[in-house]
Design a protein around this motif. Structure first.
Motif, PDB file in Angstrom:
ATOM      1  N   GLY A 114       0.818  -1.218   0.000  1.00  0.00           N
ATOM      2  CA  GLY A 114       0.000   0.000   0.000  1.00  0.00           C
ATOM      3  C   GLY A 114       0.844   1.257   0.000  1.00  0.00           C
ATOM      4  N   ASN A 115       1.898   1.261   0.822  1.00  0.00           N
ATOM      5  CA  ASN A 115       2.765   2.446   0.861  1.00  0.00           C
ATOM      6  C   ASN A 115       3.507   2.643  -0.451  1.00  0.00           C
ATOM      7  OD1 ASN A 115       1.940   2.792   3.463  1.00  0.00           O
ATOM      8  ND2 ASN A 115       3.883   2.296   4.426  1.00  0.00           N
TER       9      ASN A 115
ATOM     10  N   SER B  66       2.636   1.654  -3.492  1.00  0.00           N
ATOM     11  CA  SER B  66       1.711   2.120  -4.531  1.00  0.00           C
ATOM     12  C   SER B  66       1.333   3.580  -4.307  1.00  0.00           C
ATOM     13  CB  SER B  66       0.459   1.243  -4.547  1.00  0.00           C
ATOM     14  OG  SER B  66      -0.331   1.463  -3.392  1.00  0.00           O
ATOM     15  N   HIS B  67       1.175   3.971  -3.053  1.00  0.00           N
ATOM     16  CA  HIS B  67       0.823   5.359  -2.725  1.00  0.00           C
ATOM     17  C   HIS B  67       1.909   6.319  -3.225  1.00  0.00           C
ATOM     18  CE1 HIS B  67      -0.288   8.866  -0.249  1.00  0.00           C
ATOM     19  NE2 HIS B  67       0.990   8.914   0.098  1.00  0.00           N
TER      20      HIS B  67
ATOM     21  N   ARG C 231       2.155   6.497  -7.012  1.00  0.00           N
ATOM     22  CA  ARG C 231       1.105   7.366  -7.543  1.00  0.00           C
ATOM     23  C   ARG C 231       1.497   8.832  -7.405  1.00  0.00           C
ATOM     24  NH1 ARG C 231      -2.415  10.507  -5.348  1.00  0.00           N
ATOM     25  NH2 ARG C 231      -1.994   9.738  -3.254  1.00  0.00           N
TER      26      ARG C 231
ATOM     27  N   LEU D 284      -0.316  -3.011  -6.324  1.00  0.00           N
ATOM     28  CA  LEU D 284      -1.514  -3.245  -5.519  1.00  0.00           C
ATOM     29  C   LEU D 284      -2.270  -4.485  -5.972  1.00  0.00           C
ATOM     30  CD1 LEU D 284      -3.282   0.156  -4.854  1.00  0.00           C
ATOM     31  CD2 LEU D 284      -2.360  -1.431  -3.189  1.00  0.00           C
TER      32      LEU D 284
ATOM     33  N   ASN E  70      -5.749  -0.576   1.139  1.00  0.00           N
ATOM     34  CA  ASN E  70      -5.236  -0.793  -0.203  1.00  0.00           C
ATOM     35  C   ASN E  70      -6.291  -0.595  -1.276  1.00  0.00           C
ATOM     36  OD1 ASN E  70      -2.652  -1.122   0.615  1.00  0.00           O
ATOM     37  ND2 ASN E  70      -2.672  -3.343   0.606  1.00  0.00           N
TER      38      ASN E  70
ATOM     39  N   ASN F 114      -6.060   3.079  -1.873  1.00  0.00           N
ATOM     40  CA  ASN F 114      -4.951   3.409  -2.769  1.00  0.00           C
ATOM     41  C   ASN F 114      -5.292   3.076  -4.220  1.00  0.00           C
ATOM     42  OD1 ASN F 114      -2.966   4.431  -0.976  1.00  0.00           O
ATOM     43  ND2 ASN F 114      -2.587   2.378  -0.212  1.00  0.00           N
ATOM     44  N   ARG F 115      -5.927   1.935  -4.408  1.00  0.00           N
ATOM     45  CA  ARG F 115      -6.309   1.537  -5.769  1.00  0.00           C
ATOM     46  C   ARG F 115      -7.319   2.525  -6.350  1.00  0.00           C
ATOM     47  NH1 ARG F 115      -9.155  -4.240  -7.272  1.00  0.00           N
ATOM     48  NH2 ARG F 115      -8.917  -4.127  -9.542  1.00  0.00           N
TER      49      ARG F 115
ATOM     50  N   GLU G 293      -7.727   5.683  -5.572  1.00  0.00           N
ATOM     51  CA  GLU G 293      -7.083   6.960  -5.894  1.00  0.00           C
ATOM     52  C   GLU G 293      -6.358   6.893  -7.234  1.00  0.00           C
ATOM     53  OE1 GLU G 293      -5.658   9.435  -2.239  1.00  0.00           O
ATOM     54  OE2 GLU G 293      -5.083   7.350  -1.916  1.00  0.00           O
TER      55      GLU G 293
ATOM     56  N   ASN H  95      -3.360  12.952   6.292  1.00  0.00           N
ATOM     57  CA  ASN H  95      -4.127  12.350   5.205  1.00  0.00           C
ATOM     58  C   ASN H  95      -5.623  12.323   5.502  1.00  0.00           C
ATOM     59  OD1 ASN H  95      -3.808  10.476   7.227  1.00  0.00           O
ATOM     60  ND2 ASN H  95      -3.230   8.786   5.900  1.00  0.00           N
TER      61      ASN H  95
END
Length: 1019
Positions: A631-632, A634-635, A638, A650, A670, A673-674, A676, A744
């Motif tokens: 998750g981190n 991918s964040h 992005r 992800l 997650n 994140n996906r 976003e 956040n």
């Protein structure tokens, strides 16, 4: 004993309840092909809940009903009792195959509830969610063509873990085939009973219903009594029976089965129903009555095994069988597969309460000893809890304490954290009442047991209780312990207090973690873990929204060489052994360290560290760490514009967890994140479908569910679904997100609120929120989310200044607020970090928007938007690029380059239409119409909407800005009277009752006077 049974079999005729029986049957039929349903069946004790369920179960195909009951004596520390019984029945009837399918790779978490399946994995908090998920899958596996019915009896005795699992199933059962029927006593639900609070919550969920069984009517009492006695009662006798029984079927049976139904004047008729139940029992001979008492003490679960009863009673086999025959014939006990159960729990309770103190203690002690002598007679998961119960009842406190300790260990294995806490608190309550207490808890000190209780409280999300426990233990230890063991104990307690405080938005856990680090001997286990926790908390604290006490501590730590980066590196170095704890600490620190580098814009150093941490977590089979790392990563991918790479990370992680049955671990985080990534890539329908098709199965992670709702609200706004945008963002004027201590939370909530306000055309709300955010939030601490938020605020500034130019007399407050926000945005933009590809694009758009708001000359404006377009072209954020192109097209019209403007409009419209961003597409159509150009090739310009003329369209565009008739006349070089005529015509064509409604309709049609934010209705 001869003659008529003291208690007749339940009425041979099923009286009443036909409507309820039909309701259950209809529900079972529906769920075969439709969504699962849950029916909660309530009623007072003895009203017939079990009889109804039994009658219904008899109508179902063989092998489709699975039954579990909560413990009759409410034994503390034993979790999931009804679900464990259901699982054992499934294992017995269906074999191990469904379990292996539901838990890929082996028995998974089922071994926690069924030790006969093998050893469970390590006792991690997140495995509780995995257990719930795997049980959900198991039910799907066994439904078959006929579906299944899961019966959970006596929820009023349910433990906390059972209630949690029931709530999870209610929220997440989705595939056809499963019916859940749960019974409870409504008269047992006192004001503070947890089930009393839970029932309304369950009923609000789709597919959950509730019925409450009422006592029988007089006619139903007549039918029941006739069926039991084989003859009709006289009118007076029936009146007496109905009045005395109050229509409760259990008491109707007890009264009607007497040799004669007493009349109203009978002095021997007991007034208390407990006495009514016990009156015939007292007719048994002493041997039979003693066997019944033994059974009442031993039936802590759903009955008592024959072999256990034999040994506890201490009778020869023939005498025992004779007594049991009497009890079964009298319908006091009912035979089961290998034992007996009481006909009704009320009867068992009444018999148990009649036992005198001496025999009561002796019997409980005998059953506790039998568990040691014959351990196979009690399932392994129940031994410790039942033994603790019996020793406590027998007042054998030393052994009660020891049994409670082992029950706590068993509760940890089943991840029943609240039950573990209860057992450990019992251990602590007995500490000063038994000799050598430490010897009974594996040599641990009182403070060490408190530490384990605090851990259980933290895992159960009872942070306040954890704080109370830790404070109590710390008060008994010296501030500066001399021996290493005490120092380590104090350090662990401080760490736990720090973790508890970290969950509290009003406080900070970092001071405790720092002090724990100072105390913890570096050469003792747990030092690397402590460093990793501190590094993670410090990295998160850097993003605190305001200058909390954390800021000072972070500065002091950094000055002493212990920045979050340095702490993570120290954790990696300290966790040098190959022990699982040290390896987990290393993986945790790698993820923290990699994220810290990427947060600072150093992806070259950060990404490899994150990837190492993820791989280490995979090797360790640590789903939480692996999901956190994915998750981190991918964040941050992005945030630097590598959206497709972030999406790949992800989706690979989510697919792997799905295959392993680990789906619920950080699922909400997650999926956020996906979502976003999809949102920023312009897949608006896909973003919203994510929420509809993937319900979040993590009822404890409300924070991340809130994040997901914020992203969904933004997607709705971008598609022009104003109602959904407002629903997801929260009520207008809500500022609760500004109280959160994490950036956040603040930023995602504010972005959703701003999009909703702009979508509604509520400029006052948008500027008010922008002003509060700019004044109260340290935006520079989290630039990844702050840049898009700043861009939204700049949009609000532009709208405010435009409204002031069009209607200067009507918007002085908005103009002044826009001017203030503009200054704050500009000052903040100068402090915000600019790195990667995305942040420079946001920065370019903010500069252009502010310049446009200030009335920059066309040449300057065209250059600024050309720069912004070039920046956005280097990113995958298609809708932002489309919006910038429309802004550049507007500016190019001002410098006379209409050909280039038309090309940009067409490009923007194509993207907006493809993404489903209807407000942006309509804005492109409006600009094309004003340019006299088609949207593709040699096509004609788009027609004016709603049958408006070209002039009416211009007037409506100005109406959307709040312009008065005089302002419209001045802007279009017409008289105020002509402007008034146009406004009247527009109201008629739009069917709008007033100017405000027409303005809102104008915004829907893309006639807002400026180009919409790609992620909002209007900007």
């Amino acid at each position: 004993m001869g003659g008529m049974p003291l208690f007749s079999d339940t009425s041979p005729v099923f009286v009443g309840r036909r409507r309820h029986l039909r309701l259950l049957a209809d529900q079972a039929q529906r769920v075969r092909t439709g969504p699962p349903e849950i029916l909660l069946v309530g009623g007072d004790a003895g009203v017939g809940k079990s009889r109804l369920v039994t009658e219904f179960a008899a109508t179902r195909p063989a092998g489709t009903v699975f039954v579990g009951a909560c413990l009759q004596l409410g034994v503390d520390g034993l979790s999931y009792a009804p679900f464990t019984a259901v699982l054992r029945q499934i294992l017995r009837e269906r074999g191990p195959a469904p379990f292996a399918t539901a838990a890929p790779g082996g028995v998974g978490e089922f071994a926690r509830l069924l030790p006969e399946l093998g050893e469970p994995s390590s006792d991690r908090q997140e495995n509780r969610g995995i257990l719930f998920e795997q049980l959900l899958r198991l039910l799907d596996q066994v439904t078959g063509d006929d579906g299944i019915t899961v019966v959970l009896e006596d929820l009023h005795w349910a433990d906390g873990a059972t209630r949690d699992l029931l709530v999870f199933l209610a929220r997440n059962l989705s595939r056809p085939g499963t019916q859940v029927v749960a019974t409870y006593r409504s008269d047992d639900l006192h004001r503070s009973h947890p089930l009393r609070r839970l029932l309304p919550e369950l009923e609000r969920l789709p597919g959950v219903g509730r019925i409450v069984l009422e006592p029988f009517t007089r006619e139903e009492v007549r039918l029941q009594a006739t069926a039991i006695r084989g003859e009709e009662l006289g009118r007076d006798a029936l009146d007496t029976l109905f009045r005395r029984s109050e229509g409760v079927p259990l008491f109707v049976e007890a009264l009607a089965s007497a040799e004669s139904c007493p009349d109203d004047d009978d002095p021997d008729l007991p007034d208390h129903f407990r006495d009514l139940l016990l009156e015939p029992v007292h007719r048994f001979d002493e041997t039979t009555l003693n066997v019944l008492r033994v059974a009442a003490v031993g039936a802590v679960a759903d009955g008592i095994e024959h072999e256990v009863l034999h040994r506890a009673a201490g009778l020869p086999e023939k005498e025992l069988e004779a007594a049991l025959n009497v009890l079964v014939d009298a319908n006091v006990l009912r035979p089961q597969r290998t034992g007996y159960r009481f006909r009704h729990a009320l009867l068992r309770d009444a018999v148990h309460e009649e036992i005198l103190p001496g025999p009561h203690s002796r019997l409980h002690l005998r059953f506790a000893q039998l568990i040691d002598e014959r351990p196979d007679a009690v399932p392994v998961d129940r031994r410790a809890s039942e033994q603790a119960h019996h020793y406590q009842a027998a007042q054998d406190l030393p052994r009660a304490m020891q049994a409670a300790w082992w029950a706590a260990i068993q509760a940890r294995k089943t991840l029943a954290f609240a039950e573990r806490l209860t057992m450990l608190e019992r251990v602590l309550s007995l500490w000063d009442r038994v000799p050598d207490p430490s010897d009974r808890v594996q040599g641990l000190s009182w403070a060490e047991v408190v530490s384990r209780a605090a851990n259980a409280a933290l895992s159960a999300h009872r942070n306040r209780r954890a704080l109370e426990l830790v404070d109590e233990a710390l008060a008994t230890l010296p501030e500066e312990p001399e021996d290493a063991a005490t120092r380590a104990t104090r350090a662990v307690l401080l760490r736990q207090r720090g973790e508890a405080r970290a969950y509290d938005v009003r406080g900070s856990g970092i001071p405790d973690l720092v002090r724990a680090l100072e105390l913890h001997p570096a050469d003792m286990p747990g030092y690397g873990e402590l460093l990793a926790i501190l590094a993670r908390e410090c990295a998160l604290a850097r993003e605190d929204r305001t200058d909390t006490p954390n800021r000072r501590i972070l500065h002091e730590l950094a000055a002493s060489g212990r920045s979050p980066l340095a702490l993570a590196e120290m954790a990696i170095a300290a966790a040098g052994s190959d022990s699982p704890t040290d390896r987990i600490a290393t993986a945790d620190a790698l993820i923290t360290l990699g994220g810290a580098f990427m947060q600072e814009g150093d992806a070259e150093r950060g990404r490899p560290l994150l990837e190492r941490g993820i791989e280490a977590a995979k090797e360790l089979a640590e789903p939480y760490l692996e999901a956190r790392g994915a998750g981190n990563l991918s964040h941050f991918l992005r945030e630097i514009g590598q959206h497709e790479d972030g999406l790949r990370v992800l989706e690979e992680s989510l697919a792997r967890h799905e295959a392993l049955g680990w789906t619920p671990v950080r699922k909400a985080f997650n999926y956020q994140n996906r979502a976003e990534i999809l949102l920023e890539m312009g897949d608006l329908p896909g973003t919203r479908a994510l929420f509809r098709n993937n319900r979040v199965r993590d009822q404890w992670d409300h924070k991340n569910v809130y994040f997901i709702q914020a992203v969904e609200a933004r997607a709705a706004a971008a598609m022009g679904d104003v109602a959904a945008a407002r629903a997801g963002a929260g009520p207008r004027g809500d500022r609760s997100m500004l109280e959160a201590h994490r950036m956040n939370v603040v930023q995602l909530g504010c972005m959703a609120m701003l999009d909703a306000a702009l979508a509604e055309g509520d400029l006052a709300e948008a500027l008010s929120l922008s002003l509060e955010v700019a004044e109260r939030v340290a935006l520079e601490r989290s630039p990844g989310y702050s840049w898009p938020l700043m861009e939204q605020m700049a949009v609000a500034v532009l709208l405010g200044r435009e409204q002031g130019r069009v209607a200067p007399d009507g918007a002085p407050e908005i103009v002044e607020r826009a001017r203030t926000v503009a200054g704050l945005v500009r000052a903040t933009a100068e402090r915000l970090q600019v790195s990667g590809a995305v942040r420079p694009a946001y920065a370019a758009s903010v500069r252009a928007l502010l310049a446009e708001a200030e009335g920059a000359v066309p040449e300057e404006l065209a250059a600024l938007w050309a720069e912004a377009v070039a920046r956005w072209e280097a990113t995958p954020l298609r809708l932002y690029l489309a919006r910038a192109r429309l802004r550049e097209a507007e500016a190019l019209v001002g410098v006379g380059d209409r050909a280039r403007a038309v090309d940009l409009v067409r490009l923007a419209h194509a993207v907006a239409a493809e993404c489903g961003a209807s407000p942006l597409a309509r804005a492109a159509e409006d600009l094309a119409r004003r340019l006299g150009a088609g949207l593709a090739g040699d096509t004609v310009p788009p027609p004016a909407p709603a049958g408006l003329t070209a002039r009416e369209t211009e007037v409506l565009r100005l109406l959307a800005t709040g312009a008065t008739n005089a302002a419209i006349a001045e802007a279009l070089f017409i008289s105020p009277k002509t402007a008034s005529v146009h406004v009247s015509n527009i109201l008629g064509k739009l069917g709008a009752p007033n100017r405000a409604t027409a303005g809102a309709r104008a915004r829907e049609l893309g006639l807002s006077g400026t180009v919409p934010n790609p992620l909002s209705q209007r900007s």
